[in-house]
Design an enzyme around this catalytic site. Structure first.
Site, mmCIF file in Angstrom:
data_model
loop_
_atom_site.group_PDB
_atom_site.id
_atom_site.type_symbol
_atom_site.label_atom_id
_atom_site.label_comp_id
_atom_site.label_asym_id
_atom_site.label_seq_id
_atom_site.Cartn_x
_atom_site.Cartn_y
_atom_site.Cartn_z
ATOM 1 N N GLU A 193 -7.074 -3.535 29.799
ATOM 2 C CA GLU A 193 -7.689 -3.349 31.116
ATOM 3 C C GLU A 193 -9.101 -3.911 31.106
ATOM 4 O O GLU A 193 -9.750 -3.931 30.053
ATOM 5 C CB GLU A 193 -7.803 -1.844 31.416
ATOM 6 C CG GLU A 193 -6.858 -1.301 32.448
ATOM 7 C CD GLU A 193 -7.074 -1.819 33.859
ATOM 8 O OE1 GLU A 193 -7.637 -2.904 34.036
ATOM 9 O OE2 GLU A 193 -6.663 -1.118 34.779
ATOM 10 N N ASP B 58 -11.845 3.322 35.767
ATOM 11 C CA ASP B 58 -12.754 4.015 36.681
ATOM 12 C C ASP B 58 -12.218 5.439 36.877
ATOM 13 O O ASP B 58 -12.530 6.335 36.103
ATOM 14 C CB ASP B 58 -12.839 3.218 37.982
ATOM 15 C CG ASP B 58 -13.920 3.713 38.923
ATOM 16 O OD1 ASP B 58 -14.459 4.807 38.678
ATOM 17 O OD2 ASP B 58 -14.222 3.029 39.916
ATOM 18 N N LYS C 56 -5.110 -8.066 38.231
ATOM 19 C CA LYS C 56 -5.681 -9.331 37.834
ATOM 20 C C LYS C 56 -6.873 -9.176 36.889
ATOM 21 O O LYS C 56 -7.240 -10.093 36.151
ATOM 22 C CB LYS C 56 -6.186 -10.100 39.077
ATOM 23 C CG LYS C 56 -5.167 -10.462 40.099
ATOM 24 C CD LYS C 56 -5.868 -11.221 41.240
ATOM 25 C CE LYS C 56 -5.007 -11.309 42.449
ATOM 26 N NZ LYS C 56 -5.764 -11.893 43.598
HETATM 27 C C1 PRP Z 1 -9.316 -2.403 39.275
HETATM 28 C C2 PRP Z 1 -9.473 -2.615 37.781
HETATM 29 C C3 PRP Z 1 -8.596 -1.547 37.187
HETATM 30 C C4 PRP Z 1 -8.690 -0.429 38.198
HETATM 31 C C5 PRP Z 1 -9.600 0.641 37.690
HETATM 32 O O1 PRP Z 1 -8.139 -3.026 39.663
HETATM 33 O O2 PRP Z 1 -9.053 -3.901 37.383
HETATM 34 O O3 PRP Z 1 -7.276 -1.964 37.067
HETATM 35 O O4 PRP Z 1 -9.216 -0.983 39.413
HETATM 36 O O5 PRP Z 1 -9.707 1.685 38.612
HETATM 37 P P1 PRP Z 1 -9.037 3.129 38.379
HETATM 38 O O6 PRP Z 1 -9.337 3.542 36.948
HETATM 39 O O7 PRP Z 1 -9.794 3.956 39.392
HETATM 40 O O8 PRP Z 1 -7.575 3.040 38.644
HETATM 41 P P2 PRP Z 1 -7.796 -3.377 41.170
HETATM 42 O O9 PRP Z 1 -6.831 -2.377 41.685
HETATM 43 O O10 PRP Z 1 -9.062 -3.589 41.932
HETATM 44 O O11 PRP Z 1 -7.013 -4.742 40.998
HETATM 45 P P3 PRP Z 1 -7.443 -6.084 40.239
HETATM 46 O O12 PRP Z 1 -7.234 -5.829 38.755
HETATM 47 O O13 PRP Z 1 -6.499 -7.092 40.774
HETATM 48 O O14 PRP Z 1 -8.893 -6.376 40.570
#
Ligand code: PRP
Length: 179
Positions: free
Chosen positions: A104, A108, A48
């Site tokens: 994105e 992270d 999202k």
């Molecule tokens: C969050 C963010 C990225 C991801 C980054 O998504 O939106 O997609 O984490 O983290 P990473 O580089 O460690 O993979 P989340 O899974 O929280 O879902 P969301 O987008 O629905 O908030």
């Protein structure tokens, strides 16, 4: 700081305010416009988190494009990634032969994008590039280059402009760190 959107929760600090965000999004839009002189462009938002950034970004890109979404979420609702990514929605749009720009909100650990990039590469897009608004440059998981970056992000837990904590704060028009 008293913002009624916070429901009484305290922020540590505003990291990127609305003006800084708007300026950077315009810059990214111009970079992207200049980078794709020809061909079909499909902007693919990772939900999202990307929904706010994507809405601003596509309006800053001055060329024809299509929009679709991918839903990828890591398990768990805590403050750290759990190390496992699931795909909950797969785009119906054909990727083959198109320039695909994956959007994105934040990179992270890079685990989410590493998984999605692998999946989408197999669909033979003409090109596949990543645009993230924030990059923590924290992880070793993503070997794929990130072509367009809004800002390098501090290693704090960030919310707002699409980013959540337990599904709250996505609607903040600025990016802030939590206490
Ligand atoms: C969050 C963010 C990225 C991801 C980054 O998504 O939106 O997609 O984490 O983290 P990473 O580089 O460690 O993979 P989340 O899974 O929280 O879902 P969301 O987008 O629905 O908030």
């Amino acid at each position: 700081m008293t913002d009624p959107r916070l429901g009484g929760r305290q922020l540590r600090r505003v990291v990127f305010d609305q003006q800084a965000i708007a300026r950077r999004v315009e810059g990214l839009g111009a970079e992207i416009t200049a980078s794709y002189p020809s061909g079909d462009l499909l902007v693919l938002g990772l939900l999202k988190g990307s929904f706010v950034f994507l809405a601003d970004l596509v309006r800053a890109i001055a060329r024809p494009l299509e929009v679709d979404f991918v839903v990828a979420a890591s398990y768990g609702s805590g403050k750290t990634s759990s190390g496992s990514v699931r795909l909950a929605y797969d785009p119906a749009t054909l990727l083959e032969g198109k320039h695909v720009l994956l959007v994105e909100d934040i990179v992270d650990s890079g685990l989410t994008l590493a998984t999605i990039v692998q999946l989408l590469s197999a669909r033979r897009p003409r090109s596949l590039e990543i645009c993230t608004f924030l990059h923590k440059r924290a992880g070793e998981q993503l070997r794929y280059p990130v072509r367009f970056v809004g800002f390098d992000a501090p290693n704090e837990f960030l919310v707002g402009y699409g980013l959540d904590h337990a599904e709250n704060f996505r609607h903040l028009p600025y990016i802030a760190s939590l206490q």
